[in-house]
Write a protein that holds these residues in place. Structure first.
Motif, PDB file in Angstrom:
ATOM      1  N   GLN A  70      -6.084 -23.087  -8.270  1.00  0.00           N
ATOM      2  CA  GLN A  70      -4.917 -22.195  -8.234  1.00  0.00           C
ATOM      3  C   GLN A  70      -5.259 -20.782  -8.704  1.00  0.00           C
ATOM      4  O   GLN A  70      -4.465 -19.856  -8.520  1.00  0.00           O
ATOM      5  CB  GLN A  70      -3.790 -22.741  -9.126  1.00  0.00           C
ATOM      6  CG  GLN A  70      -3.422 -24.190  -8.883  1.00  0.00           C
ATOM      7  CD  GLN A  70      -3.159 -24.474  -7.439  1.00  0.00           C
ATOM      8  OE1 GLN A  70      -2.301 -23.848  -6.809  1.00  0.00           O
ATOM      9  NE2 GLN A  70      -3.874 -25.452  -6.890  1.00  0.00           N
ATOM     10  N   ALA A  77       7.441 -20.923 -17.561  1.00  0.00           N
ATOM     11  CA  ALA A  77       7.232 -20.989 -16.106  1.00  0.00           C
ATOM     12  C   ALA A  77       5.858 -21.528 -15.725  1.00  0.00           C
ATOM     13  O   ALA A  77       5.744 -22.395 -14.863  1.00  0.00           O
ATOM     14  CB  ALA A  77       7.437 -19.608 -15.488  1.00  0.00           C
ATOM     15  N   LEU A  78       4.778 -21.022 -16.348  1.00  0.00           N
ATOM     16  CA  LEU A  78       3.435 -21.361 -15.893  1.00  0.00           C
ATOM     17  C   LEU A  78       3.141 -22.850 -16.029  1.00  0.00           C
ATOM     18  O   LEU A  78       2.676 -23.498 -15.081  1.00  0.00           O
ATOM     19  CB  LEU A  78       2.392 -20.553 -16.668  1.00  0.00           C
ATOM     20  CG  LEU A  78       0.933 -20.856 -16.310  1.00  0.00           C
ATOM     21  CD1 LEU A  78       0.659 -20.546 -14.851  1.00  0.00           C
ATOM     22  CD2 LEU A  78      -0.012 -20.078 -17.215  1.00  0.00           C
ATOM     23  N   ARG A  99       4.016 -29.485 -12.024  1.00  0.00           N
ATOM     24  CA  ARG A  99       4.713 -29.907 -10.799  1.00  0.00           C
ATOM     25  C   ARG A  99       3.736 -30.001  -9.628  1.00  0.00           C
ATOM     26  O   ARG A  99       3.728 -30.986  -8.885  1.00  0.00           O
ATOM     27  CB  ARG A  99       5.843 -28.941 -10.471  1.00  0.00           C
ATOM     28  CG  ARG A  99       6.639 -29.342  -9.222  1.00  0.00           C
ATOM     29  CD  ARG A  99       7.847 -28.448  -9.018  1.00  0.00           C
ATOM     30  NE  ARG A  99       7.467 -27.046  -8.892  1.00  0.00           N
ATOM     31  CZ  ARG A  99       7.741 -26.120  -9.783  1.00  0.00           C
ATOM     32  NH1 ARG A  99       8.392 -26.438 -10.895  1.00  0.00           N
ATOM     33  NH2 ARG A  99       7.359 -24.866  -9.592  1.00  0.00           N
ATOM     34  N   GLY A 100       2.884 -28.993  -9.469  1.00  0.00           N
ATOM     35  CA  GLY A 100       1.923 -29.002  -8.381  1.00  0.00           C
ATOM     36  C   GLY A 100       0.904 -30.119  -8.515  1.00  0.00           C
ATOM     37  O   GLY A 100       0.566 -30.793  -7.539  1.00  0.00           O
ATOM     38  N   PRO A 145       5.221 -25.558 -16.425  1.00  0.00           N
ATOM     39  CA  PRO A 145       5.970 -26.406 -15.484  1.00  0.00           C
ATOM     40  C   PRO A 145       5.482 -26.291 -14.045  1.00  0.00           C
ATOM     41  O   PRO A 145       5.429 -27.291 -13.321  1.00  0.00           O
ATOM     42  CB  PRO A 145       7.408 -25.891 -15.629  1.00  0.00           C
ATOM     43  CG  PRO A 145       7.471 -25.327 -17.002  1.00  0.00           C
ATOM     44  CD  PRO A 145       6.125 -24.709 -17.225  1.00  0.00           C
ATOM     45  N   SER A 146       5.102 -25.082 -13.633  1.00  0.00           N
ATOM     46  CA  SER A 146       4.623 -24.890 -12.265  1.00  0.00           C
ATOM     47  C   SER A 146       3.318 -25.650 -12.027  1.00  0.00           C
ATOM     48  O   SER A 146       3.147 -26.332 -11.000  1.00  0.00           O
ATOM     49  CB  SER A 146       4.416 -23.402 -11.985  1.00  0.00           C
ATOM     50  OG  SER A 146       3.852 -23.195 -10.713  1.00  0.00           O
ATOM     51  N   LEU A 147       2.363 -25.564 -12.973  1.00  0.00           N
ATOM     52  CA  LEU A 147       1.099 -26.268 -12.820  1.00  0.00           C
ATOM     53  C   LEU A 147       1.299 -27.779 -12.825  1.00  0.00           C
ATOM     54  O   LEU A 147       0.678 -28.504 -12.027  1.00  0.00           O
ATOM     55  CB  LEU A 147       0.137 -25.863 -13.935  1.00  0.00           C
ATOM     56  CG  LEU A 147      -0.430 -24.441 -13.880  1.00  0.00           C
ATOM     57  CD1 LEU A 147      -1.236 -24.150 -15.139  1.00  0.00           C
ATOM     58  CD2 LEU A 147      -1.294 -24.249 -12.638  1.00  0.00           C
TER      59      LEU A 147
END
Length: 303
Positions: A302, A120-121, A127-128, A123-125
């Motif tokens: 973030q 999760a972490l 993507r942002g 891919p989230s970073l």
């Protein structure tokens, strides 16, 4: 470079004279015309003529000869132009890679991270960050904590996401992640609201291998509770560890799986609460490319 014969120093001098003119020789090979070669390179035609004369003087033989209204390469000129045509594309590719490496909108970031952070972490970073930097390329490297830190300190990685936070490196703490006890669904502790670590002294453990951050934390928790764990399986993937727990082979300390525990596994908070700090780290004094700096600054924002 080491040379074994007396002729080779002369070759080295010739190479040194030819390298700055690879593009010129390649253009002549393509156009067979001094004027068109000059236009292709964006330099005056007299400059081309002077450079050819200088090269011919170094070689000791003419590189071109008249051919109607144009020119043709001599046998010596053809050999050198063919060699230049083969040598120039890799140089151009290297120049393009250097330009892309240092441009903030089309640069390259080599990011290392723990296997457990890929769910999760990471891919989230990404993507942002790529929402505002779509041209930046990433090379992603996964491994154990020790493997990632070794590759970071050797210069193979630009930055790395690890936990626990390391000493001796620059870092940013970006998240605190709770650690839970994973037990088989039918385990005697499965319905408990909390578990003290000392209660696990007689349990069999399924663990990640030495070098993984979770293993380091689990070993420390066992030591603090006054016992040495009975390790029945060691693995390299958290999903494998969870699968072995579900199969009834033992218990494990792992981050929360998701909104719900995986099939066959119960996740129980520890008492006192146990967690780990996840951080982005890099070598002290590193001179980042613009793309790496932009990613570092995004992650910092973030936190």
């Amino acid at each position: 470079m080491t040379y074994g014969t007396q002729a080779e120093p002369a070759d080295q001098r010739l190479v040194a004279a030819l390298v700055p003119h690879l593009a010129l020789l390649s253009a002549l090979r393509e156009t067979r015309n001094i004027t068109r070669a000059a236009e292709l390179l964006g330099i005056p035609q007299p400059t081309v003529s002077r450079r050819l004369a200088a090269l011919a003087n170094v070689v000791g033989a003419p590189l071109t000869e008249p051919d109607g209204r144009g020119i043709r390469l001599t046998r010596v000129g053809t050999i050198l132009a063919d060699t230049a045509g083969q040598a120039l594309p890799p140089v151009e590719a290297g120049a393009r890679q250097v330009r892309e490496e240092i441009e903030p909108d089309s640069g390259h970031v080599v990011l290392g991270f723990l296997h457990l952070l890929g769910r999760a972490l990471v891919p989230s970073l990404l993507r942002g960050f790529r929402a505002n930097h779509p041209g930046v390329r990433f090379s992603l490297v996964q491994g154990s904590r020790q493997n990632i830190l070794d590759r970071l300190t050797s210069g193979e990685l630009d930055v790395a996401l690890v936990a626990p936070m390391p000493e001796g490196l620059e870092s940013i703490a970006i998240a605190e992640q709770d650690l839970l006890l994973s037990v088989p669904a039918g385990h005697r502790l499965a319905e408990r609201r909390r578990v003290r670590f000392a209660e696990l002294a007689k349990e069999q453990f399924v663990m990640l291998e030495h070098g993984y951050g979770i293993r380091q934390i689990t070993d420390a928790l066992c030591a603090e509770a006054g016992f040495e764990p009975k390790v029945v399986f060691e693995g390299q993937e958290s999903d494998t560890v969870r699968g072995l727990v579900a199969a009834g082979f033992g218990v494990a300390v792992l981050p929360r799986f998701g909104a719900t525990a995986p099939a066959g596994v119960a996740e129980i908070p520890l008492s006192p609460k146990s967690s780990r700090t996840i951080g982005l780290c890099w070598r002290p004094g590193d001179h980042f490319t613009p793309a790496v700096r932009a990613f570092r600054d995004y992650v910092r924002a973030q936190a």
